[in-house]
Each structure stands twice: as structure tokens, then as C-alpha cells.
Design an enzyme around this catalytic site. Sequence first.
Site, PDB file in Angstrom:
ATOM      1  N   ARG A 153       3.724 -29.211  11.177  1.00 47.31           N
ATOM      2  CA  ARG A 153       4.579 -28.208  10.554  1.00 47.31           C
ATOM      3  C   ARG A 153       5.215 -28.829   9.322  1.00 47.31           C
ATOM      4  NH1 ARG A 153       2.141 -25.439  13.522  1.00 47.31           N
ATOM      5  NH2 ARG A 153       2.872 -23.863  15.017  1.00 47.31           N
ATOM      6  N   HIS A 187      -3.194 -24.364   4.877  1.00 47.49           N
ATOM      7  CA  HIS A 187      -3.050 -24.171   6.331  1.00 47.49           C
ATOM      8  C   HIS A 187      -4.373 -23.696   6.948  1.00 47.49           C
ATOM      9  CE1 HIS A 187       0.202 -23.300   9.566  1.00 47.49           C
ATOM     10  NE2 HIS A 187      -0.934 -23.608  10.143  1.00 47.49           N
ATOM     11  N   ILE A 209      -2.993 -31.890  19.927  1.00 54.67           N
ATOM     12  CA  ILE A 209      -3.778 -32.304  18.766  1.00 54.67           C
ATOM     13  C   ILE A 209      -3.791 -33.813  18.643  1.00 54.67           C
ATOM     14  CG2 ILE A 209      -3.953 -32.182  16.255  1.00 54.67           C
ATOM     15  CD1 ILE A 209      -2.588 -29.364  16.540  1.00 54.67           C
ATOM     16  N   GLU A 269       6.147 -22.322   3.233  1.00 52.37           N
ATOM     17  CA  GLU A 269       4.713 -22.048   3.242  1.00 52.37           C
ATOM     18  C   GLU A 269       4.477 -20.576   2.916  1.00 52.37           C
ATOM     19  OE1 GLU A 269       1.756 -24.289   6.008  1.00 52.37           O
ATOM     20  OE2 GLU A 269       2.268 -22.383   6.985  1.00 52.37           O
TER      21      GLU A 269
END
Length: 335
Positions: free
Chosen positions: A246, A293, A166, A274
Amino acid sequence: MPERPVAMFAMTAENVTRIFPPDALARLSELVDIDLSLVARDFTDPRVRARLAATEILITGWGCPTLDADTLDAAPELRAVLHAAGSVKGFTAPEVWERGIVVSSAAAANALPVAEYTLAMILLAGKDVFAHRDRLRAERSFPDGDILPGIGNFGRRVGIVGASRIGRRLIELLRPFDLRVSLADPYVDEAGAAALGVPLLPLDALLGGSDIVTVHAPQTPETRHLIGRRELALMPAGSVLVNTARGALVDHDALVEELRAGRISAILDVTDPEPLPADSPLYDLPNAFVTPHLAGSQGNEVARLGQTVLDEIERLLSGREPAYRIDLEGLARAA
């Protein structure tokens, strides 16, 4: 492999049709011998077990059960695990690697929407869009013709923490813009950074010299709270932290303290835990923008994951190496 190797899905049934729309399923059926009605959610199921005995390619996705030694013993013909999602850490036991089974992941395809989301947030943060939206909502007017000071994306300093898939894709997407981009990554040397077209900085220097810091490191024991109280304090007043990696990479208690002080802002697509508890201050702090997310593949984007798997099958059938093969050494450093 034979001309039409035996294949089987291992994921949640609803994800099959999301990842493989009708045209993709038709192409898949031409490439492999697959029962489209059989989706493995339990490798001990008798019907699944019978098919597993002849399976050469396992097409996995979200919800795949663990590939342990017992399952692998029941799949003596298994040659490849092609994952139509990101990380394979959650379901691959060590025996998968010990037996030399080819493992491929669509993580690179999933990296693109995350990089796109991050690019959008960087540009919006450079304009301080969220604060000005809130101000407009409250005041219902704005000074006509005024040029707002302190915002804009000309020469804005962007620091990327982690040259992951990414992170690297984001570097590519940022090239057309008049931004000053730098990178911090302990696994990248000066030559590697030069190949990416960005200067390499120590993490402290990057944090202290960036207007926007975006986190793209993997979650490992070493990276827990990589951005903690000391690191947040290094960020300049008025800077923005973006996290799409994360949640555990950022110390949320320390971040909340900084946000309450109004010194910095944060854009979080991932949190720890989360989802956040209902009473988390991150929901209500005006300088925190939290999304559920959604930066990764959503909606029609998941079809790109299926496309990647189909391409990998074609490579295998033609005797070529998969484009996105994962090795055990790389797995340890992956997200």
C-alpha cells in the site's frame, strides 16, 4: 446446507464475467441455485431484496455494497460470504462476524501475481535494467564485450518486510535463485522464520543490510509511513525499494528526497495518493519506476479468483472447512 444452496452475486456486473468465464459459470450453476442475470449492487433494490431472503451463499467481489445489520436482517438464511477478490475490510460490517457467518477470501490467489511481479522486479533491479535501458536509449550504443560492475543477482541481499500471504509466496518463489533473503515481521518468531527458511531480522538491520527491500506489510494505523525518512536513510547507497503493498506504508516526501539525491532507487506499483497527482516528481525521476497498481490480478489472472470461490463452495457442500476462511483476529492484521 441443501444440495443446491441458493446463491447470489454481489459485485459490479462486469466483474462477474471477468472472474467467472463461461466454463466457471457452468460449474457454478451445477453447484448452486443462482440467477446469473442478477447481480447485487444495491441491497435495497426490491429484486435483490427478494432474492436475499433465501440466499445462503453470497459471492462477493469488487464493488460489493456494505453488508450491514439491515442487509443481514434481510438475509436470515445467509451462511457464507465467499469473496472473489482480496480484502473484505471494505464491505463487511462487524455484524457479519458477530452472527458467525463464514467469510472466505481469494486473497491467497491474488497474492500469486503480486509475488510474481515482485520477483520479476527484484531480478530486473539486480541487473539495474531500468537505468541501463535509459542509458542505451540516450547513447544508442554500449561497449562491446564489457562486463558491467556492480550488478547481478548472485548473492544479492533481498529484505522482505512483512510475512503476509504475498511475502510468504515471494519467499517460495525466491528459493531457486542465488539470493540471500531475510525477513522482518513483528508477528513472526525465530521458529516461524526458520519454517519459512529465512533469517529473521529487526527492521533496522534488514534495511541496513539489504540491496533490495520489498514491502509486503498490511496497511494499518501502526504501519503508516513504516518506511519513513529515518528508515530510508538506513538503506545502503545504490539499494532499491520495491512497494507492492500500500502506498501509505512509505513516506513519499522522504522518498522523493532520497531519489532526488540519487542515493537509492524505487519501484512502486502502489502510491499515496493513488493515482499520483499529475505534477508528482515520481513520474519523472529517472530512478523511480512507477506502474499503475497492476501487480495484482489482471486480465486472465482474475479467473483464478473465481476458481478459488468454486473450490470453496465444493468444500462447504461436502461439509469441509473453507481453505481460506478469515477470522476477525486475522482480519485486523490483514492488508
